[in-house]
Write an enzyme that holds these catalytic residues in place. Structure first.
Site, PDB file in Angstrom:
ATOM      1  N   ARG A  61       0.903  -1.132  -0.008  1.00 38.84           N
ATOM      2  CA  ARG A  61       0.082   0.024  -0.107  1.00 38.84           C
ATOM      3  C   ARG A  61       0.876   1.188   0.074  1.00 38.84           C
ATOM      4  O   ARG A  61       0.551   2.156  -0.773  1.00 38.84           O
ATOM      5  CB  ARG A  61      -0.870   0.239   1.189  1.00 38.84           C
ATOM      6  CG  ARG A  61      -2.043  -0.945   1.240  1.00 38.84           C
ATOM      7  CD  ARG A  61      -2.307  -1.146   2.785  1.00 38.84           C
ATOM      8  NE  ARG A  61      -3.634  -1.700   2.526  1.00 38.84           N
ATOM      9  CZ  ARG A  61      -4.850  -1.418   2.959  1.00 38.84           C
ATOM     10  NH1 ARG A  61      -5.160  -0.329   3.043  1.00 38.84           N
ATOM     11  NH2 ARG A  61      -5.806  -2.048   2.926  1.00 38.84           N
ATOM     12  N   THR A  62       1.764   1.324   1.069  1.00 38.11           N
ATOM     13  CA  THR A  62       2.614   2.355   0.972  1.00 38.11           C
ATOM     14  C   THR A  62       3.580   2.774  -0.178  1.00 38.11           C
ATOM     15  O   THR A  62       3.454   3.725  -0.520  1.00 38.11           O
ATOM     16  CB  THR A  62       3.401   2.236   2.301  1.00 38.11           C
ATOM     17  OG1 THR A  62       2.646   2.361   3.371  1.00 38.11           O
ATOM     18  CG2 THR A  62       4.178   3.732   2.677  1.00 38.11           C
ATOM     19  N   LYS A  66      21.447 -11.683   1.155  1.00 33.14           N
ATOM     20  CA  LYS A  66      22.878 -12.653   1.104  1.00 33.14           C
ATOM     21  C   LYS A  66      23.830 -11.680   1.994  1.00 33.14           C
ATOM     22  O   LYS A  66      25.003 -11.742   2.006  1.00 33.14           O
ATOM     23  CB  LYS A  66      23.223 -12.425  -0.548  1.00 33.14           C
ATOM     24  CG  LYS A  66      22.555 -13.166  -1.285  1.00 33.14           C
ATOM     25  CD  LYS A  66      22.970 -12.786  -2.756  1.00 33.14           C
ATOM     26  CE  LYS A  66      21.860 -13.059  -3.706  1.00 33.14           C
ATOM     27  NZ  LYS A  66      21.855 -12.236  -4.946  1.00 33.14           N
ATOM     28  N   ARG A  76      11.831   2.216   4.057  1.00 32.23           N
ATOM     29  CA  ARG A  76      10.706   1.542   4.989  1.00 32.23           C
ATOM     30  C   ARG A  76      11.678   0.336   5.730  1.00 32.23           C
ATOM     31  O   ARG A  76      12.173  -0.323   4.843  1.00 32.23           O
ATOM     32  CB  ARG A  76       9.733   1.309   4.384  1.00 32.23           C
ATOM     33  CG  ARG A  76       8.596   0.580   5.580  1.00 32.23           C
ATOM     34  CD  ARG A  76       7.331   0.254   4.748  1.00 32.23           C
ATOM     35  NE  ARG A  76       6.456  -0.214   5.673  1.00 32.23           N
ATOM     36  CZ  ARG A  76       5.165   0.093   5.844  1.00 32.23           C
ATOM     37  NH1 ARG A  76       5.233   1.524   5.441  1.00 32.23           N
ATOM     38  NH2 ARG A  76       4.352  -0.200   6.638  1.00 32.23           N
ATOM     39  N   HIS A  82       5.985   7.392  11.280  1.00 33.11           N
ATOM     40  CA  HIS A  82       5.483   7.250   9.692  1.00 33.11           C
ATOM     41  C   HIS A  82       4.939   8.414   9.266  1.00 33.11           C
ATOM     42  O   HIS A  82       3.533   8.907   9.145  1.00 33.11           O
ATOM     43  CB  HIS A  82       4.423   6.002   9.564  1.00 33.11           C
ATOM     44  CG  HIS A  82       3.945   5.627   8.211  1.00 33.11           C
ATOM     45  ND1 HIS A  82       4.607   5.858   7.313  1.00 33.11           N
ATOM     46  CD2 HIS A  82       3.170   4.535   7.996  1.00 33.11           C
ATOM     47  CE1 HIS A  82       4.018   5.486   6.062  1.00 33.11           C
ATOM     48  NE2 HIS A  82       3.328   4.574   6.532  1.00 33.11           N
TER      49      HIS A  82
END
Lengths: 169, 313, 436
Positions: free
Chosen positions: B54-55, B82, B104, B133
């Site tokens: 969504r974001t 990795k 994020r 946020h």
């Protein structure tokens, strides 16, 4: 230019608009934020007097071109003003209205922005002051006054008239 | 403003300016062709170490509507698995010539760390751990203002798992900075250990708070909180803190119901309540694109080159 | 034969303060202490070091050094860590057992002691209380004690199991009487309350959204160990006390006559949890940086004798490790090179008190006080530190002798600088430069 000079110029430009378009059918006035908006309003008022039957029906809108400028990043971010286009522009004759025509870059941005609102039949340009120094192949259709200036001068159009001053940097 | 890391870094004026700018982009988004060339030639990268479709879509839509190019870097398909460090990842991506990084991460503070490693790119916090946020808070504030006309003097309750919520932290900061009164409603186990310095009130009683508020902001209740013994059961949580139809009736007629999504129907909000006209969740999502356009436009604009002559100063 | 003369300093040790030059013999012992020793007639082999304006004290003893060898040599080695120690004025350090493998057997203890033979300072090692520091079964403390290990700890973690800790204390009592103390040292932290936490639980952790470690995680274990020490008669040493509550518990226990000791780190009396605000994991440490009230309580404990020593908890980590997200980065910070200066700059205590906390008091905890921290008099081993208490400098981790750079005091202006360090009669640091 005094306030009377401006009033007379608006009156003359309004007549020229009616004359060039054989009336006001399909004509839309769009003032550029922020200086062009009051001039577009003055033109609308004049059109209503000149053509009492159709003049009152001329749609009038405003356009902010901040998001379309090519000098983005070269100047501080200013809060953009409102854009309001009242009708679909497809097939219309758009008369863009601004206070001062200088390099032509604002008008280029405006032409770009207008495209998002439909395919106008024609776009014409009305300016209160043409001060020269064009950087793009753009010319006005209706001019209040041609005012020769130096590049570093500043032109200020208000309801009190037009002033010429030093550019404040 | 170079980066957007935390609402705490913004003054009330900054917040108001961003919300005003958002108005312009709401208008852009309503145009027949909702796209402007403002950020042509700029590249915006979503650097998502934690999945959030969504974001990410909201940011990428915002960037594309400003004509920026977008790239996505998601961990599931990347070398981070990795063992590549975040710093190496950031330096590699930035070397490709990008202008903004939306970061994020499940760990608090990663966007702040990234902001110390970039050379020129702007860093936008797209959600970091329990911390913040900020763009969610901006879109929430914008939605509040849109419906209530002003935020100053309004009373907002933020209900639910405040402790683990980056949305609650950013919202509380943004709403109070804009003059709202904020009441946090949660059992003590779901509140931060200390609220020293938070300009908020606290209540453990949702029923008491509901009639007094202009907006009820429900947070998502994560199922894993059950295993941490923070609440006895989801059912008990729903019965004490869920917005049931009866509770929704206690709200004033104009009071808004907000949620950052995705909603757990039957837990923090009853299924029947989600269809009520005062639920503005869809407006929040819609405004999210405009707010993120405003953020990108603010960060990537400004004089980064020598000023040149323009039509008028 | 005299091989070294330190001229012009004020001598300061547990017996007091006086103006004296110190001559060191080639047997590594102090040959003479006199107001004015003329070295001109002693021959060309005698080295004379200027110490004018400086304080000459017994060398410092750090009860809490992470040398990382074996296992994490990219962060530190016995060699590099002991070099930091020498530069910081230390003549003896105690290696912590949380290496890979852990120092939980005579073999690994032997390895560290052997590596220490070549080091710039005396390297002692602690031993783990439990096998693998896993808290499940007792490590062979007797075998390690036979090698000279005097202090046992699972540092990095506390022994969680109450019954096992009781057994360890009882068993340690039986290892005494071979002419050396056996001390059980505890990193007091209750996992059940601390687990998942990465900084002090409080206003800052709440703001930053970082899971916290409450003060009670430490205090409950201090409480338990005091109770068990009372029952078993074991000598316990509390490592890196960080909370006001812990300091108060130890204060009361000492007042009641319990033979316990305690240390505080430099960072716990100079930094608060506010330092974590930028999410720089350099400030992540365990126990975590606490509040200003806790810092004040630790300072009070240092001032009133509740806390016996300043320890560094020198804990090197590579830059890569410390650049991870805050909640993934390992805890720990450097300390050996900056401890003296920070104590002099930050503590409002008499100079003699600060040196006691750095030198003979920690030496006594380990029973090393005949060798390190001993009064400066003829015949005593020449383990000495010469520092200029007025010299000001700015901390620059990039110039550290450590293999790591995680010093939290980058850019801080401090006062007090080590000039010379003498270990066993050998000047290992001269004018702030390590000699090998």
């Amino acid at each position: 230019m005094s306030d009377d000079d401006i009033r007379r110029a608006v009156w003359r430009m309004a007549h020229e608009i009616v004359e060039a378009n054989h009336g006001l059918h399909d004509v839309v006035l769009i003032g550029l934020q922020t200086g062009g908006v009051p001039i577009a309003a003055a033109l609308a008022e004049a059109l209503e007097k000149i053509e009492p039957e159709t003049g009152a029906d001329v749609p009038i809108g405003c356009l902010d071109v901040a998001f379309h400028r090519d000098d983005f990043g070269l100047r501080p971010v200013l809060p953009p003003a409102l854009t309001e286009i009242p009708v679909d522009l497809t097939g219309r004759v758009v008369v863009l209205v601004d206070d001062v025509l200088f390099t032509g870059r604002t008008i280029r941005a405006a032409l770009d922005a207008l495209g998002d609102y439909g395919r106008a039949r024609a776009v014409q340009l009305a300016v209160m002051v043409d001060r020269g120094h064009r950087e793009l192949p753009i010319r006005p259709d209706y001019v209040g006054k041609n005012l020769p200036t130096r590049r570093d001068e500043m032109v200020n159009v208000s309801s009190e008239g037009v002033d010429l001053g030093e550019l404040v940097k | 403003m170079k980066h957007l890391l935390s609402i705490a870094d913004l003054t009330p004026t900054d917040l108001t300016d961003l919300l005003d700018l958002t108005e312009s982009f709401v208008e852009v988004n309503e145009r027949p062709i909702p796209k402007v060339p403002a950020l042509r030639g700029k590249t915006v990268v979503s650097l998502f170490f934690e999945d959030s479709t969504r974001t990410r879509l909201s940011f990428e839509t915002a960037a594309k509507r400003l004509s920026a190019d977008t790239m996505t870097f998601s961990v599931s398909t990347s070398s981070v698995k990795k063992g590549e460090s975040v710093r190496d990842t950031v330096e590699t991506i930035e070397a490709m010539g990008i202008h903004a990084l939306v970061v994020r991460h499940a760990s608090a503070g990663v966007p702040a760390q990234v902001s110390r490693w970039v050379r020129g790119a702007s860093v936008i916090n797209g959600g970091d751990g329990w911390h913040e946020h900020p763009t969610q808070a901006l879109l929430d504030a914008f939605t509040l203002r849109q419906h209530l006309h002003t935020i100053e003097g309004r009373h907002v309750a933020i209900v639910g798992d405040i402790k683990h919520s980056r949305v609650a932290r950013s919202d509380a900061l943004a709403f109070t900075a804009l003059g709202a009164r904020v009441t946090l409603v949660a059992p003590p186990t779901l509140l931060p250990p200390s609220l020293d310095g938070w300009p908020v009130e606290v209540s453990y009683d949702l029923d008491d708070v509901l009639p007094k508020i202009d907006a009820c902001y429900l947070l998502r209740m994560q199922r894993e909180r059950m295993t941490e013994a923070l609440v006895p059961s989801l059912r008990e949580y729903a019965s004490l803190y869920g917005l049931t139809p009866e509770r929704a009736d206690r709200l004033g007629p104009e009071a808004l119901i907000m949620h950052p999504g995705p909603m757990n129907r039957g837990v923090e909000i009853a299924g029947e309540v989600t269809d009520r006209p005062n639920v503005v969740v869809i407006d929040q999502v819609r405004n999210g694109v405009a707010v993120r356009m405003a953020v990108l436009y603010s960060l990537l604009g400004g004089p980064d080159a020598a000023p040149e002559e323009t039509d008028q100063p | 034969m005299t091989q070294l003369v330190l001229r012009g300093a004020t001598v300061l040790d547990a017996t007091g303060e006086r103006r004296a030059d110190v001559a060191v013999g080639d047997d590594g012992r102090i040959a003479a202490v006199a107001p004015d020793i003329d070295a001109t007639g002693m021959g060309p082999a005698v080295r004379v070091l200027d110490a004018a304006g400086c304080v000459l004290t017994p060398g410092f003893v750090d009860l809490h050094t992470h040398l990382r060898e074996p296992g994490k040599e990219e962060a530190e080695t016995v060699e590099s860590g002991s070099r930091c120690a020498a530069l910081g004025g230390y003549t003896a350090i105690l290696a912590m057992p949380n290496t890979t493998p852990a120092i939980d057997s005579a073999a690994v203890a032997r390895l560290v002691l052997d590596l220490g033979e070549k080091a710039l300072v005396d390297v002692h090692t602690s031993g783990a209380i439990t096998v693998g520091r896993e808290g499940a079964s007792l490590a062979p403390m007797g075998e390690m004690a036979a090698l000279g290990v005097r202090l046992f700890t699972d540092d990095g973690a506390g022994v969680q199991d109450d019954r096992l800790m009781r057994r360890a204390m009882e068993y340690a009592v039986g290892l005494r009487g071979r002419g050396q103390p056996v001390v059980l040292a505890q990193h007091c932290e209750l996992d059940s309350l601390a687990e998942g936490g990465h900084m002090n639980e409080g206003a800052w952790s709440s703001r930053l959204g970082i899971p916290g470690i409450p003060a009670e995680a430490e205090e409950l274990m201090v409480m338990r160990d005091l109770a068990l020490a009372r029952r078993t008669g074991a000598v316990v040493h509390f490592q890196h006390l960080s909370t006001a509550g812990s300091v108060e518990l130890v204060r009361r226990a000492k007042a009641a006559g319990l033979p316990c000791t305690a240390e505080a780190t430099t960072h716990h009396f100079t930094l608060t949890d506010a330092a974590c605000a930028g999410y720089d994991a350099t400030f992540k440490v365990n126990p975590p940086l606490r509040t200003a009230d806790d810092v004040a309580a630790v300072r009070e404990g240092l001032a009133d004798g509740t806390i016996d020593c300043i320890a560094t908890d020198h804990a090197p980590h590579t830059q890569e490790a410390k650049e991870q997200p805050f909640d993934q980065a390992p805890p720990g910070m450097l300390g050996l090179e900056t401890a003296l200066a920070l104590a002099l700059t930050e503590l409002d205590l008499p100079l003699a008190r600060i040196v006691a906390l750095l030198s003979w008091q920690p030496a006594r905890v380990l029973g090393l006080d005949a060798v390190h921290g001993a009064p400066i008099e003829p015949g005593a081993p020449a383990n000495l530190c010469v520092f200029d208490p007025a010299a000001t400098w700015t901390v620059d981790p990039d110039r550290s002798a450590s293999r790591s750079r995680n010093n939290p005091y980058r850019g801080r202006a401090v006062r007090g600088r080590v000039r010379h360090t003498v270990v066993g009669g050998e000047p290992v640091v001269i004018d702030g430069e390590a000699q090998r």
